[in-house]
Scaffold this motif. Sequence first.
Motif, short mmCIF file in Angstrom:
data_model
loop_
_atom_site.label_atom_id
_atom_site.label_comp_id
_atom_site.label_asym_id
_atom_site.label_seq_id
_atom_site.Cartn_x
_atom_site.Cartn_y
_atom_site.Cartn_z
N PRO A 120 10.07 6.73 -3.49
CA PRO A 120 11.15 6.64 -2.50
C PRO A 120 11.71 5.22 -2.32
CG PRO A 120 9.19 7.67 -1.54
CD PRO A 120 8.86 7.34 -2.95
N PHE A 121 10.88 4.22 -2.51
CA PHE A 121 11.35 2.84 -2.38
C PHE A 121 12.32 2.49 -3.53
CE2 PHE A 121 7.26 2.91 -0.16
CZ PHE A 121 7.65 2.44 1.08
N GLU A 122 11.98 2.92 -4.73
CA GLU A 122 12.87 2.70 -5.87
C GLU A 122 14.12 3.57 -5.76
OE1 GLU A 122 12.75 0.30 -7.96
OE2 GLU A 122 10.74 -0.34 -7.47
N ALA A 123 13.94 4.81 -5.32
CA ALA A 123 15.08 5.72 -5.17
C ALA A 123 16.09 5.11 -4.20
CB ALA A 123 14.61 7.08 -4.69
N GLU A 124 15.62 4.53 -3.10
CA GLU A 124 16.54 3.88 -2.15
C GLU A 124 17.27 2.71 -2.81
OE1 GLU A 124 16.60 1.46 2.12
OE2 GLU A 124 14.67 2.06 1.27
N PRO A 174 0.82 -1.22 0.00
CA PRO A 174 0.00 0.00 0.00
C PRO A 174 0.86 1.28 0.00
CG PRO A 174 -0.84 -1.55 1.63
CD PRO A 174 0.46 -2.12 1.11
N ALA A 175 1.94 1.29 0.76
CA ALA A 175 2.81 2.48 0.81
C ALA A 175 3.47 2.73 -0.54
CB ALA A 175 3.86 2.32 1.91
N TYR A 176 3.96 1.68 -1.16
CA TYR A 176 4.61 1.79 -2.47
C TYR A 176 3.61 2.33 -3.51
CZ TYR A 176 7.40 0.51 -6.56
OH TYR A 176 8.12 0.55 -7.72
N LEU A 177 2.43 1.72 -3.55
CA LEU A 177 1.42 2.13 -4.53
C LEU A 177 0.92 3.54 -4.27
CD1 LEU A 177 -0.53 -1.24 -4.84
CD2 LEU A 177 1.09 -0.26 -6.48
N LEU A 178 0.75 3.91 -3.01
CA LEU A 178 0.31 5.27 -2.68
C LEU A 178 1.36 6.30 -3.11
CD1 LEU A 178 -1.80 7.12 -1.38
CD2 LEU A 178 -0.61 6.77 0.80
N CYS A 179 2.63 6.01 -2.85
CA CYS A 179 3.70 6.92 -3.30
C CYS A 179 3.67 7.09 -4.82
CB CYS A 179 5.06 6.38 -2.87
SG CYS A 179 5.41 6.53 -1.11
N LEU A 231 1.12 6.62 -6.84
CA LEU A 231 -0.09 7.34 -7.23
C LEU A 231 0.07 8.84 -7.02
CD1 LEU A 231 -3.07 7.37 -8.15
CD2 LEU A 231 -3.69 7.04 -5.74
N VAL A 232 0.56 9.23 -5.86
CA VAL A 232 0.74 10.66 -5.58
C VAL A 232 1.72 11.28 -6.58
CG1 VAL A 232 1.69 12.30 -3.89
CG2 VAL A 232 0.12 10.50 -3.14
N LEU A 233 2.80 10.60 -6.86
CA LEU A 233 3.76 11.11 -7.85
C LEU A 233 3.12 11.25 -9.22
CD1 LEU A 233 6.85 9.07 -6.69
CD2 LEU A 233 6.71 11.57 -6.74
N TRP A 234 2.38 10.22 -9.63
CA TRP A 234 1.72 10.23 -10.94
C TRP A 234 0.71 11.38 -11.04
CZ3 TRP A 234 -3.42 9.00 -12.38
CH2 TRP A 234 -3.61 8.87 -13.76
N LEU A 235 -0.09 11.56 -9.97
CA LEU A 235 -1.08 12.64 -9.97
C LEU A 235 -0.42 14.01 -10.04
CD1 LEU A 235 -3.63 11.27 -7.34
CD2 LEU A 235 -3.98 11.50 -9.82
N GLY A 259 2.16 14.56 -11.83
CA GLY A 259 2.85 14.63 -13.11
C GLY A 259 4.32 14.25 -13.04
N ARG A 260 4.69 13.52 -12.01
CA ARG A 260 6.09 13.14 -11.83
C ARG A 260 6.27 11.67 -12.19
NH1 ARG A 260 7.71 15.54 -6.17
NH2 ARG A 260 9.71 14.62 -6.74
N ASP A 261 7.50 11.21 -12.18
CA ASP A 261 7.84 9.83 -12.52
C ASP A 261 7.47 8.90 -11.37
OD1 ASP A 261 9.12 7.35 -13.00
OD2 ASP A 261 10.71 8.32 -14.14
N ALA A 262 6.39 8.15 -11.55
CA ALA A 262 5.85 7.31 -10.49
C ALA A 262 6.75 6.13 -10.14
CB ALA A 262 4.46 6.80 -10.88
#
Length: 136
Positions: free
Chosen positions: A126-130, A105-110, A112-116, A118-121
């Motif tokens: 943050p999980f992928e960035a880490e 849920p945290a990964y998907l929410l992050c 979704l917020v990024l996508w909404l 207009g950023r690279d989801a």
Amino acid sequence: MFDKVVRVAVRGFRLIWASPNSAIGLLAGTLMILTGGRVRSRRGALEFFGGWPSRIFSRLPNGPIAAMTLGHVILGQDDHCLERARDHEHVHVVQYERWGPFFLPAYLLCSLVLWLRGRDAYHENPFEAEAYRKVP
């Protein structure tokens, strides 16, 4: 002796904490096996590759993915993709051990917020960035 007992207990807790996600991975892995895929154990995780679901990875609308992690289960297109992605995916295994059932849920929410916004989801998640920071 006491240190070993503590290490085993902590390892057991991490496996249990991540197990709801691992169960989803095991279901997908079973589909892979039933359709010609293979499984092996590497560094405390099960790796499934080949079979019908792996073909989906190569045909996703936003481009192919080499592998994905669900708890202590890593699903990959093929052996080569798993070799390339193993270190990155094991960062996600540790994240699942940290976040447990809240990881997805945290990964998907992050995302979704990024996508909404207009950023690279994917890359800005943050999980992928880490994972990319730890395994360039």
